[in-house]
Write an enzyme that holds these catalytic residues in place. Structure first.
Site, PDB file in Angstrom:
ATOM      1  N   GLU A  81       0.815  -1.215   0.000  1.00  0.00           N
ATOM      2  CA  GLU A  81       0.000   0.000   0.000  1.00  0.00           C
ATOM      3  C   GLU A  81       0.846   1.261   0.000  1.00  0.00           C
ATOM      4  OE1 GLU A  81      -2.992   0.570   3.081  1.00  0.00           O
ATOM      5  OE2 GLU A  81      -3.719   2.290   1.934  1.00  0.00           O
ATOM      6  N   THR A 102      -5.630   2.332   9.303  1.00  0.00           N
ATOM      7  CA  THR A 102      -4.666   3.363   9.741  1.00  0.00           C
ATOM      8  C   THR A 102      -5.339   4.424  10.610  1.00  0.00           C
ATOM      9  OG1 THR A 102      -3.263   3.017   7.818  1.00  0.00           O
ATOM     10  CG2 THR A 102      -3.045   5.119   8.906  1.00  0.00           C
TER      11      THR A 102
HETATM   12  C1  IPD Z   1      -8.965   1.453   4.703  1.00  0.00           C
HETATM   13  C2  IPD Z   1      -9.713   0.536   5.650  1.00  0.00           C
HETATM   14  C3  IPD Z   1     -11.175   0.966   5.737  1.00  0.00           C
HETATM   15  C4  IPD Z   1     -11.841   0.999   4.395  1.00  0.00           C
HETATM   16  C5  IPD Z   1     -11.060   1.884   3.439  1.00  0.00           C
HETATM   17  C6  IPD Z   1      -9.609   1.417   3.354  1.00  0.00           C
HETATM   18  P1  IPD Z   1      -6.399   1.878   5.312  1.00  0.00           P
HETATM   19  O1  IPD Z   1      -7.612   1.052   4.582  1.00  0.00           O
HETATM   20  O2  IPD Z   1      -9.650  -0.801   5.206  1.00  0.00           O
HETATM   21  O3  IPD Z   1     -11.927   0.071   6.557  1.00  0.00           O
HETATM   22  O4  IPD Z   1     -13.145   1.487   4.558  1.00  0.00           O
HETATM   23  O5  IPD Z   1     -11.672   1.786   2.176  1.00  0.00           O
HETATM   24  O6  IPD Z   1      -8.894   2.267   2.484  1.00  0.00           O
HETATM   25  O7  IPD Z   1      -6.345   3.227   4.642  1.00  0.00           O
HETATM   26  O8  IPD Z   1      -6.727   1.947   6.741  1.00  0.00           O
HETATM   27  O9  IPD Z   1      -5.194   1.010   5.014  1.00  0.00           O
HETATM   28 CA    CA Z   2      -5.982  -0.738   3.795  1.00  0.00          CA
END
Ligand code: IPD
Ligand code: CA
Length: 275
Positions: A81, A102
């Site tokens: 990511e 995050t």
């Molecule tokens: C997010 C989490 C969240 C989801 C978002 C993601 P991140 O990832 O999985 O639950 O709703 O679409 O982007 O940014 O915490 O790695």
């Molecule tokens: Ca994520």
């Protein structure tokens, strides 16, 4: 000539090696994140919008995982990511979310995880999701079932749509969220309730564990769903995107058979796959 059994698509030794590495990398990064979280943790950068944050710990966790992978399996590809991108030559690709959830991590909420999947020629064969504060490690190997710590998992029996507890999530872009809220507004009177946990990887594992009946979300990336998708499927869930399609950034849906088709059909009617 005697009938020969179908050869196993992936050697057991390869699956065992990839699982062991994924568990080791997730355990090390997870312990580092849990024990090393600074009290004054700040935002290091933003991505798609001002609320799409990266902390110094996301970056350090990804480095730790990719360093371990480079030592143990230098010819493998990597997709992470926070920017890790290695082509590789072995046919194995690692798909990494160094912290999924995050925003939960930033605020000190417990539902965040390290998510690591190994794909062989594009097919996910190993998935590990480690949520250190919850003390929970989910793992699955293609064809060999899914486990939470050492407990074998099976999804709940499918309830009627009206009795389903459904997890979802929202993207970081304001226009997308506005559209996602419209879909939830239509759906919420038709289901038991909605949950927004804040980690897509854990949401998929919660379906596998029977803590949610179903989960859907638009806009995920492969690192969000690669490991959780395999864990949900190995626990007996169906996963997909729009009807007839595999799950993708357009739409991810997971639920046991019987509920999956109803929810997927309803989401199609509501246009949950577009902004
Ligand atoms: C997010 C989490 C969240 C989801 C978002 C993601 P991140 O990832 O999985 O639950 O709703 O679409 O982007 O940014 O915490 O790695
Ligand atoms: Ca994520």
């Amino acid at each position: 000539m005697t009938d020969q059994p179908e050869p196993a698509p992936y050697p057991d030794a390869l699956k065992a090696e990839l699982l062991e590495i994924a568990l080791d990398a997730a355990a090390r990064a997870g312990a580092f994140l849990r024990d090393g979280r600074p009290e004054d943790l700040g935002v290091a950068a933003t991505k798609s919008s001002a609320v799409d944050v990266v902390t110094e710990m996301d970056i350090a966790s990804e480095k730790m995982i990719t360093g371990l992978l480079a030592d143990r399996r230098p010819d493998d590809g990597v997709l992470g990511e926070e920017g890790a991108s290695v082509e590789g030559s072995s046919g194995v690709q690692w798909v990494i979310d160094p912290i999924d959830g995050t925003v939960n991590y930033l605020y000190g909420l417990p539902s965040w995880a390290v998510s690591i999947a190994a794909r062989v020629h594009g097919e996910t064969v190993v998935g590990v999701v480690y949520a250190p504060v919850r003390g929970e490690t989910w793992r699955a190997v293609l064809g060999d079932g899914a486990f939470l710590n050492d407990r074998p998992l099976h999804v709940r029996p499918a309830p009627a749509l009206g009795l389903a507890l459904v997890g979802t999530g929202f993207g970081y872009l304001a226009e997308r969220r506005a559209r996602q809220a419209e879909v939830v507004r239509e759906l919420i009177p038709q289901v038991r309730d909605i949950r927004r946990g804040g980690s897509a990887a854990i949401d998929l594992c919660d379906v596998a564990t029977g803590r949610l009946d179903a989960y859907y979300e638009r806009g995920l990336n492969p690192w969000d769903y690669a490991a959780g998708d395999l864990i949900a499927r190995e626990a007996g869930a169906l996963t997909g995107g729009r009807p007839g399609e595999r799950l993708s950034p357009d739409l991810t849906v997971a639920a046991p058979s019987g509920l999956f088709e109803l929810l997927q059909g309803r989401l199609e009617e509501l246009g949950a796959w577009h902004d």
